[in-house]
Design a protein around this motif. Structure first.
Motif, PDB file in Angstrom:
ATOM      1  N   PRO A 218      28.677  -1.505   2.111  1.00  0.00           N
ATOM      2  CA  PRO A 218      27.220  -1.677   2.049  1.00  0.00           C
ATOM      3  C   PRO A 218      26.740  -2.217   0.712  1.00  0.00           C
ATOM      4  CG  PRO A 218      27.760   0.600   1.596  1.00  0.00           C
ATOM      5  CD  PRO A 218      29.070  -0.091   1.880  1.00  0.00           C
ATOM      6  N   ALA A 219      25.597  -2.879   0.766  1.00  0.00           N
ATOM      7  CA  ALA A 219      24.808  -3.113  -0.436  1.00  0.00           C
ATOM      8  C   ALA A 219      23.980  -1.856  -0.666  1.00  0.00           C
ATOM      9  CB  ALA A 219      23.901  -4.319  -0.241  1.00  0.00           C
ATOM     10  N   LEU A 220      23.350  -1.744  -1.816  1.00  0.00           N
ATOM     11  CA  LEU A 220      22.488  -0.599  -2.106  1.00  0.00           C
ATOM     12  C   LEU A 220      21.091  -1.094  -2.396  1.00  0.00           C
ATOM     13  CD1 LEU A 220      24.859   1.540  -4.365  1.00  0.00           C
ATOM     14  CD2 LEU A 220      24.403   1.800  -1.916  1.00  0.00           C
ATOM     15  N   ARG A 221      20.107  -0.471  -1.759  1.00  0.00           N
ATOM     16  CA  ARG A 221      18.710  -0.861  -1.920  1.00  0.00           C
ATOM     17  C   ARG A 221      17.890   0.286  -2.496  1.00  0.00           C
ATOM     18  NH1 ARG A 221      17.016  -5.604   0.390  1.00  0.00           N
ATOM     19  NH2 ARG A 221      18.575  -6.613   1.706  1.00  0.00           N
ATOM     20  N   LEU A 222      16.810  -0.096  -3.183  1.00  0.00           N
ATOM     21  CA  LEU A 222      15.852   0.881  -3.703  1.00  0.00           C
ATOM     22  C   LEU A 222      14.726   1.044  -2.689  1.00  0.00           C
ATOM     23  CD1 LEU A 222      15.049   2.564  -6.298  1.00  0.00           C
ATOM     24  CD2 LEU A 222      13.430   0.723  -6.730  1.00  0.00           C
ATOM     25  N   ARG A 223      14.430   2.273  -2.366  1.00  0.00           N
ATOM     26  CA  ARG A 223      13.342   2.592  -1.446  1.00  0.00           C
ATOM     27  C   ARG A 223      12.012   2.496  -2.211  1.00  0.00           C
ATOM     28  NH1 ARG A 223      14.306   5.792   2.981  1.00  0.00           N
ATOM     29  NH2 ARG A 223      16.206   6.517   1.962  1.00  0.00           N
ATOM     30  N   VAL A 224      11.142   1.583  -1.824  1.00  0.00           N
ATOM     31  CA  VAL A 224       9.871   1.420  -2.533  1.00  0.00           C
ATOM     32  C   VAL A 224       8.750   2.097  -1.762  1.00  0.00           C
ATOM     33  CG1 VAL A 224      10.647  -0.778  -3.498  1.00  0.00           C
ATOM     34  CG2 VAL A 224       9.221  -0.781  -1.441  1.00  0.00           C
ATOM     35  N   GLY A 225       7.726   2.490  -2.492  1.00  0.00           N
ATOM     36  CA  GLY A 225       6.575   3.119  -1.875  1.00  0.00           C
ATOM     37  C   GLY A 225       5.489   2.115  -1.554  1.00  0.00           C
ATOM     38  N   ASP A 226       4.517   2.558  -0.786  1.00  0.00           N
ATOM     39  CA  ASP A 226       3.379   1.713  -0.424  1.00  0.00           C
ATOM     40  C   ASP A 226       2.368   1.782  -1.567  1.00  0.00           C
ATOM     41  OD1 ASP A 226       1.467   0.206   0.795  1.00  0.00           O
ATOM     42  OD2 ASP A 226       0.932   1.687   2.318  1.00  0.00           O
ATOM     43  N   GLU A 227       2.623   1.010  -2.608  1.00  0.00           N
ATOM     44  CA  GLU A 227       1.758   1.043  -3.781  1.00  0.00           C
ATOM     45  C   GLU A 227       1.620  -0.360  -4.355  1.00  0.00           C
ATOM     46  OE1 GLU A 227       3.251   2.559  -7.530  1.00  0.00           O
ATOM     47  OE2 GLU A 227       5.260   2.762  -6.666  1.00  0.00           O
ATOM     48  N   GLU A 228       0.518  -0.571  -5.017  1.00  0.00           N
ATOM     49  CA  GLU A 228       0.292  -1.843  -5.696  1.00  0.00           C
ATOM     50  C   GLU A 228       0.667  -1.698  -7.164  1.00  0.00           C
ATOM     51  OE1 GLU A 228      -3.172  -4.773  -5.055  1.00  0.00           O
ATOM     52  OE2 GLU A 228      -3.751  -3.652  -6.850  1.00  0.00           O
ATOM     53  N   ILE A 229       1.420  -2.668  -7.650  1.00  0.00           N
ATOM     54  CA  ILE A 229       1.764  -2.725  -9.065  1.00  0.00           C
ATOM     55  C   ILE A 229       1.131  -3.975  -9.649  1.00  0.00           C
ATOM     56  CG2 ILE A 229       3.637  -3.001 -10.741  1.00  0.00           C
ATOM     57  CD1 ILE A 229       5.336  -1.223  -9.028  1.00  0.00           C
ATOM     58  N   ALA A 230       0.335  -3.797 -10.684  1.00  0.00           N
ATOM     59  CA  ALA A 230      -0.368  -4.920 -11.306  1.00  0.00           C
ATOM     60  C   ALA A 230      -0.048  -4.954 -12.797  1.00  0.00           C
ATOM     61  CB  ALA A 230      -1.874  -4.796 -11.089  1.00  0.00           C
ATOM     62  N   PHE A 231      -0.060  -6.132 -13.366  1.00  0.00           N
ATOM     63  CA  PHE A 231       0.109  -6.276 -14.804  1.00  0.00           C
ATOM     64  C   PHE A 231      -0.608  -7.545 -15.235  1.00  0.00           C
ATOM     65  CE2 PHE A 231       3.294  -9.089 -13.205  1.00  0.00           C
ATOM     66  CZ  PHE A 231       3.522 -10.053 -14.178  1.00  0.00           C
ATOM     67  N   THR A 232      -0.858  -7.657 -16.520  1.00  0.00           N
ATOM     68  CA  THR A 232      -1.497  -8.850 -17.063  1.00  0.00           C
ATOM     69  C   THR A 232      -0.469  -9.667 -17.816  1.00  0.00           C
ATOM     70  OG1 THR A 232      -3.620  -7.703 -17.268  1.00  0.00           O
ATOM     71  CG2 THR A 232      -3.343  -9.746 -18.526  1.00  0.00           C
ATOM     72  N   ASP A 233      -0.127 -10.807 -17.257  1.00  0.00           N
ATOM     73  CA  ASP A 233       0.805 -11.716 -17.893  1.00  0.00           C
ATOM     74  C   ASP A 233       0.103 -12.391 -19.064  1.00  0.00           C
ATOM     75  OD1 ASP A 233       3.527 -13.217 -17.425  1.00  0.00           O
ATOM     76  OD2 ASP A 233       2.062 -14.778 -17.848  1.00  0.00           O
ATOM     77  N   ARG A 234       0.815 -12.547 -20.168  1.00  0.00           N
ATOM     78  CA  ARG A 234       0.189 -13.113 -21.359  1.00  0.00           C
ATOM     79  C   ARG A 234      -0.333 -14.530 -21.120  1.00  0.00           C
ATOM     80  NH1 ARG A 234       2.882 -14.135 -27.384  1.00  0.00           N
ATOM     81  NH2 ARG A 234       0.955 -14.856 -28.350  1.00  0.00           N
ATOM     82  N   HIS A 235       0.320 -15.263 -20.216  1.00  0.00           N
ATOM     83  CA  HIS A 235      -0.084 -16.650 -19.990  1.00  0.00           C
ATOM     84  C   HIS A 235      -0.749 -16.859 -18.629  1.00  0.00           C
ATOM     85  CE1 HIS A 235      -0.227 -20.900 -20.639  1.00  0.00           C
ATOM     86  NE2 HIS A 235       0.570 -21.175 -19.625  1.00  0.00           N
ATOM     87  N   MET A 236      -0.231 -16.213 -17.601  1.00  0.00           N
ATOM     88  CA  MET A 236      -0.719 -16.455 -16.244  1.00  0.00           C
ATOM     89  C   MET A 236      -1.838 -15.516 -15.814  1.00  0.00           C
ATOM     90  SD  MET A 236       0.853 -19.069 -15.019  1.00  0.00           S
ATOM     91  CE  MET A 236       2.360 -20.072 -15.140  1.00  0.00           C
ATOM     92  N   GLY A 237      -2.117 -14.497 -16.624  1.00  0.00           N
ATOM     93  CA  GLY A 237      -3.205 -13.589 -16.275  1.00  0.00           C
ATOM     94  C   GLY A 237      -2.761 -12.453 -15.370  1.00  0.00           C
TER      95      GLY A 237
END
Length: 313
Positions: free
Chosen positions: A148-167
């Motif tokens: 098998p490959a191994l996967r990370l179980r992600v939650g139903d959540e939004e992750i946001a960040f501010t890119d220095r150039h792209m906003g």
């Protein structure tokens, strides 16, 4: 102190896209009085033989893009080849497993690319969660046939960040990404995990890279949080395109440094790259040191940049 980095994946000779990345990363860190780390991302050793990495280092020195820490300049955070750092990735993976967030995936690439599988707008396959609910018994039975490959179980959540150039950039991992790979079925660790572990271990505070990796950042920010590691600031820049609009690759021989070195000197190449980046007023030759006074992220375009035909000879 700002710590930037170059992190080439040396599967061939450096091309203009790689050089553009190295130049912007070097200028951004140096202009802030920071340091530069060189790390070689050679997890896939079959595609990235050591000779390409050694050639890349020679090419960067020829261009005048030096580094403070990395191969040949040990800063205490080595080794600087990812192929020699797998124990660190295994330790991070074990921590995530102990949190109950990792599960085995037996899906083949062909199955994932089937017409019924969901796709992102950019064409990438969204993992549909096929193996997410396998019981231990079911997984053990499948493991008799396929590793098998191994996967990370992600939650139903939004992750946001501010890119220095792209906003501002935001993504719901469950909807827009799906559970993602940590280790492939052949045992090779995935880019997402390795880059997080390494940037944190090497004290990197600023990551400058192409906009094609912008959508990988929320996955990495999740890993930083889960592993309790400090996240760097991200700065994504537009990609260089061939004059007919294609993304550059190592298959574009005319964009490879081996060909360019036969036509142009290092300062001529850097001057033309800086001109494409919008902060050098013409295509005139300039050294990396000279470009420090001109560099400004506000002048760098956000849209991808076609290379005018003939600019590099």
């Amino acid at each position: 102190m700002v710590v930037g980095r170059f992190a080439p994946s040396p599967s061939g000779r450096l091309h203009l896209g790689n050089l553009f990345c190295c130049l912007l990363a070097w200028l951004s860190a140096r202009q802030q009085g920071g340091r530069v780390v060189l790390r070689v991302e050679d997890l896939d050793t079959a595609r990235c033989p050591r000779r390409y990495a050694l050639q890349a280092m020679e090419d960067l020195r020829w261009l005048g893009l030096d580094w403070d820490e990395g191969p040949g300049a040990d800063g205490g955070h080595g080794p600087y080849f990812q192929s020699e750092r797998t124990e660190r990735y295994q330790a991070a993976l074990q921590k995530l497993e102990e949190m109950g967030l990792v599960y085995p995936c037996f899906c083949t690439r062909a199955e994932l690319h089937a017409a019924s599988a969901p796709h992102r707008q950019d064409g990438q396959v969204l993992y549909p969660g096929t193996c997410r609910r396998l019981t231990a018994e079911q997984a053990a039975e499948k493991a008799k046939v396929r590793a098998p490959a191994l996967r990370l179980r992600v939650g139903d959540e939004e992750i946001a960040f501010t890119d220095r150039h792209m906003g501002v950039y935001r993504e719901n991992l469950a909807r827009d990404c799906g559970d993602f790979l940590l280790r492939r079925s052949d045992g090779m660790f995935a880019y997402q995990l390795a880059v997080v572990v390494d940037d944190a271990a090497m004290g990197v505070t600023e990551v400058v890279r192409g906009s094609d990796l912008l959508d990988s950042t929320p996955r990495q920010l999740l890993l930083y949080r889960l592993l309790d590691l400090p996240a760097p600031r991200f700065c994504h820049f537009p990609l260089l395109l061939s004059h007919d609009g294609r993304r550059l690759s190592k298959r574009d021989a005319d964009a490879g440094l081996e060909v360019l070195m036969g036509r142009l000197g290092p300062e001529e190449i850097l001057g033309r790259l800086a001109y494409l980046g919008g902060f050098h007023p013409s295509a005139a030759a300039a050294s990396a040191e000279e470009l420090l006074a001109e560099f400004d992220w506000a002048k760098v375009p956000q849209a991808d940049i076609p290379i005018p035909e003939g600019l590099f000879g």
